[in-house]
Design a protein around this motif. Structure first.
Motif, short mmCIF file in Angstrom:
data_model
loop_
_atom_site.label_atom_id
_atom_site.label_comp_id
_atom_site.label_asym_id
_atom_site.label_seq_id
_atom_site.Cartn_x
_atom_site.Cartn_y
_atom_site.Cartn_z
N CYS A 17 2.80 -2.85 13.97
CA CYS A 17 4.02 -1.77 14.02
C CYS A 17 4.48 -1.77 12.72
O CYS A 17 5.93 -1.91 12.70
CB CYS A 17 5.04 -2.15 15.08
N ALA A 18 3.89 -1.88 11.62
CA ALA A 18 4.44 -1.70 10.29
C ALA A 18 3.58 -1.30 9.13
O ALA A 18 2.47 -1.34 9.45
CB ALA A 18 4.76 -3.33 9.63
N THR A 19 4.28 -0.42 8.44
CA THR A 19 3.35 0.10 7.37
C THR A 19 3.19 -0.80 5.93
O THR A 19 4.28 -1.28 5.52
CB THR A 19 4.02 1.74 6.69
N PRO A 20 2.01 -0.86 5.59
CA PRO A 20 1.71 -2.21 4.64
C PRO A 20 1.82 -1.45 3.29
O PRO A 20 1.60 -0.27 3.02
CB PRO A 20 0.47 -2.70 4.91
N LEU A 21 2.34 -2.17 2.22
CA LEU A 21 2.18 -1.83 0.85
C LEU A 21 1.01 -2.23 0.23
O LEU A 21 0.33 -3.02 0.48
CB LEU A 21 3.32 -3.01 0.04
N ARG A 22 0.42 -1.24 -0.77
CA ARG A 22 -0.83 -1.35 -1.52
C ARG A 22 -0.44 -1.86 -2.95
O ARG A 22 0.97 -1.75 -3.06
CB ARG A 22 -1.59 -0.28 -1.72
N GLY A 23 -1.29 -2.48 -3.65
CA GLY A 23 -0.73 -2.85 -5.21
C GLY A 23 -0.51 -4.23 -5.36
O GLY A 23 -0.92 -4.85 -4.49
N TYR A 24 0.10 -4.48 -6.54
CA TYR A 24 0.25 -5.86 -6.89
C TYR A 24 1.08 -6.58 -5.90
O TYR A 24 1.19 -8.05 -6.00
CB TYR A 24 0.85 -5.97 -8.47
N SER A 25 1.94 -6.19 -5.23
CA SER A 25 2.84 -6.77 -4.15
C SER A 25 2.30 -6.92 -2.89
O SER A 25 2.81 -7.50 -1.76
CB SER A 25 4.33 -6.59 -4.24
N CYS A 26 0.95 -6.62 -2.73
CA CYS A 26 0.39 -6.25 -1.31
C CYS A 26 0.50 -7.75 -0.72
O CYS A 26 0.61 -7.78 0.64
CB CYS A 26 -0.81 -5.84 -1.28
#
Ligand code: SAM
Length: 366
Positions: A173-182
Motif C-alpha cells: 500500500c505504498a508508491t515506491p521511488l525509482r532512481g538513485y534513492s530507490c
C-alpha cells in the motif's frame, strides 16, 4: 539421517543440502532451502542478540535447515529457541543440526507459523520468507511479547525498489521511488508497512537496525505496546517528492500530488547504542560484519534521502570528483556521511544547491 554436506558458519557446524544456493535470492534444489550468502544476515542476528544480552525466547518462524536457530542457540547465551518450518523435510535437518552442535536449548517445530504464533509468544520473532513478509506480519506481531524484537526480511526487492510499482502498491500500500534513492526508499517502505501493521494492534516500534544488502531488505525493530506508542510511530511516516530536474527531495506528512511516494518510515534506521555493543569477532564473514558495523554506526539515518555521486555528475554534466575529496569538502560545511546502501552514495544535512556548488568545487580539485 539426512544426506548433505557439513559446513562451518560462525562457531556452528551446519548440515545443509549438498546442492544449495550460494548467492542471489536463492532457490530450493533439494527439498530444503539453504543460501550460503545469507550467512551475513545470520551473523547480524547473532551479533544483535548478543548485544541485547538478556535471556530470550526466540521464534525462528521460517527456519528451513535451522541454520539461524541453531546458530542463535549455540552462539547466543541465554536463548531458548523454537526452530519452526512448515516443510516436513526441514525437520530432519534441524534435528541433525541440533545433534551436531549438542545444543539443548533449541526445539524443532513443524507448524504453519500462523498456528505457532497464535498460541505462543516470544521475545524475538524472526520472519525470513521467500519474497514478501506481508502475508505473515500480522501473525508475527501477535507472537511478540511486550518489548519483543521483530526481525523481518524482504527479498521482493523489485517491487519495493520501484521496478514493479503496481506490485508494491498492492502488497505494501505504498508508491515506491525509482532512481538513485530507490533502495533507501524500499527499506523505508518495508519499515512503514511494519509500523502500520503494528498500529492496527495499538503497538508502535523503535528501529534497532535496518539495512539493505545483496538482494534483500532487513529490519529489526523493538515492539512497544500501547496506543501512545502506535500514534508516535505513525507520526514518523512520510510522503516524499523528488524533482529529477533539480534533484531536490522533500518530505511531507501529507500525501499530495507532489509528495506522491510513500507512505514510508521517515525516522531513524539504527539504535547506535546497540550497534556499538555488536561484536564481529568469530562471525562467518567477520570482515564484512566489521565494515557494515562501521558504516551503520556513522550513517546519517534521520535524513531521507541518500544521494549518489553519479546522480550529481550526470545532472551537472561534469566528471565525478574523488569520493574522499567530495566528502571532505561537504563536511567542512555540514555533516555528511557515507551510506551502507551504496559505495558511491552519501547523506548530507546540506541543501541540494550547496551540494551542487561543493560538487563542482570538488571535481575541479584534482
Ligand atoms: C527463505 S527460507 C528460510 C531460510 C532460513 N531462515 C535460513 O536462514 O536458512 C523460507 C522458509 O519458509 C518456510 N515457510 C513458508 N511458509 C511458511 C509458513 N506459513 N509457516 C512456516 N514456514 C513457512 C519454507 O518452507 C522455507 O523453508
Amino acid at each position: 539421517m539426512v544426506e548433505g554436506v557439513v559446513i562451518r558458519e560462525g562457531q556452528t557446524d551446519l548440515i545443509v543440502p549438498a546442492q544449495h544456493s550460494s548467492g542471489g535470492p536463492g532457490k530450493i534444489y533439494d527439498d530444503v532451502f539453504f543460501n550460503e550468502q545469507m550467512a551475513f544476515n545470520r551473523d547480524v542476528s547473532v551479533m544483535l542478540l548478543r548485544a541485547i544480552g538478556r535471556e530470550m525466547k526466540v521464534a525462528d518462524c521460517m527456519a528451513a535447515t535451522g541454520s539461524r536457530s541453531v546458530r542463535i542457540a549455540n552462539e547466543v547465551p541465554g536463548t531458548d529457541v523454537v526452530a519452526n518450518d512448515i516443510n516436513p523435510a526441514a525437520i530432519a535437518y534441524m534435528e541433525e543440526n541440533i545433534r551436531l552442535n549438542g545444543v539443548s536449548n533449541c526445539r524443532p517445530n513443524r507448524e504453519n507459523l500462523q498456528v505457532l504464533l497464535g498460541k505462543e509468544t516470544f521475545d524475538y520473532v524472526d520472519l525470513d520468507p521467500f519474497g514478501s513478509p506481508i502475508p505473515f506480519l500480522h501473525s508475527a506481531i501477535q507472537g511478540c511479547r511486550r518489548g519483543a524484537i521483530l526481525a523481518v526480511t524482504a527479498t521482493d526487492t523489485a517491487p519495493l525498489a520501484g521496478a514493479h510499482s503496481g506490485k508494491c502498491v498492492r502488497r505494501y500500500c505504498a508508491t515506491p521511488l525509482r532512481g538513485y534513492s530507490c533502495h533507501e526508499s524500499g527499506l523505508r517502505i518495508l519499515m512503514g508497512a511494519v509500523a502500520r501493521d503494528l498500529a492496527k494492534f495499538d503497538m508502535g516500534m523503535e528501529p534497532i537496525l535496518s539495512f539493505y544488502a545483496d538482494h534483500y531488505f532487513r529490519t529489526y525493530v523493538r515492539v512497544r505496546k500501547g496506543a501512545g506508542a502506535a500514534d508516535k510511530t505513525l507520526a514518523q511516516l512520510i510522503h516524499v517528492a523528488l524533482d529529477p530536474n533539480t534533484l531536490q527531495r522533500s518530505v511531507s506528512q501529507v500525501h499530495d500530488a507532489e509528495h506522491k511516494y510513500g507512505p514510508m518510515w521517515g525516522g531513524k534506521l539504527f539504535d547506535r547504542e546497540i550497534i556499538s555493543k555488536m561484536d564481529a569477532t568469530g562471525m562467518a564473514d567477520e570482515k564484512r560484519c566489521r565494515k557494515m558495523l562501521e558504516l551503520w554506526s556513522q550513517e546519517l539515518d534521520e535524513v531521507p534521502f541518500m544521494y549518489d555521486v553519479s546522480e550529481f555528475s550526470s545532472h551537472l554534466k561534469i566528471s565525478s570528483p574523488k569520493y574522499e575529496t567530495l566528502m571532505e569538502l561537504l563536511n567542512t560545511e555540514g555533516l555528511s556521511t557515507r551510506t551502507h546502501i551504496s559505495p558511491t552514495g552519501f547523506k548530507s544535512v546540506l541543501s541540494v544547491d550547496d551540494i551542487k556548488r561543493i560538487f563542482i568545487q570538488a571535481s575541479e580539485t584534482r
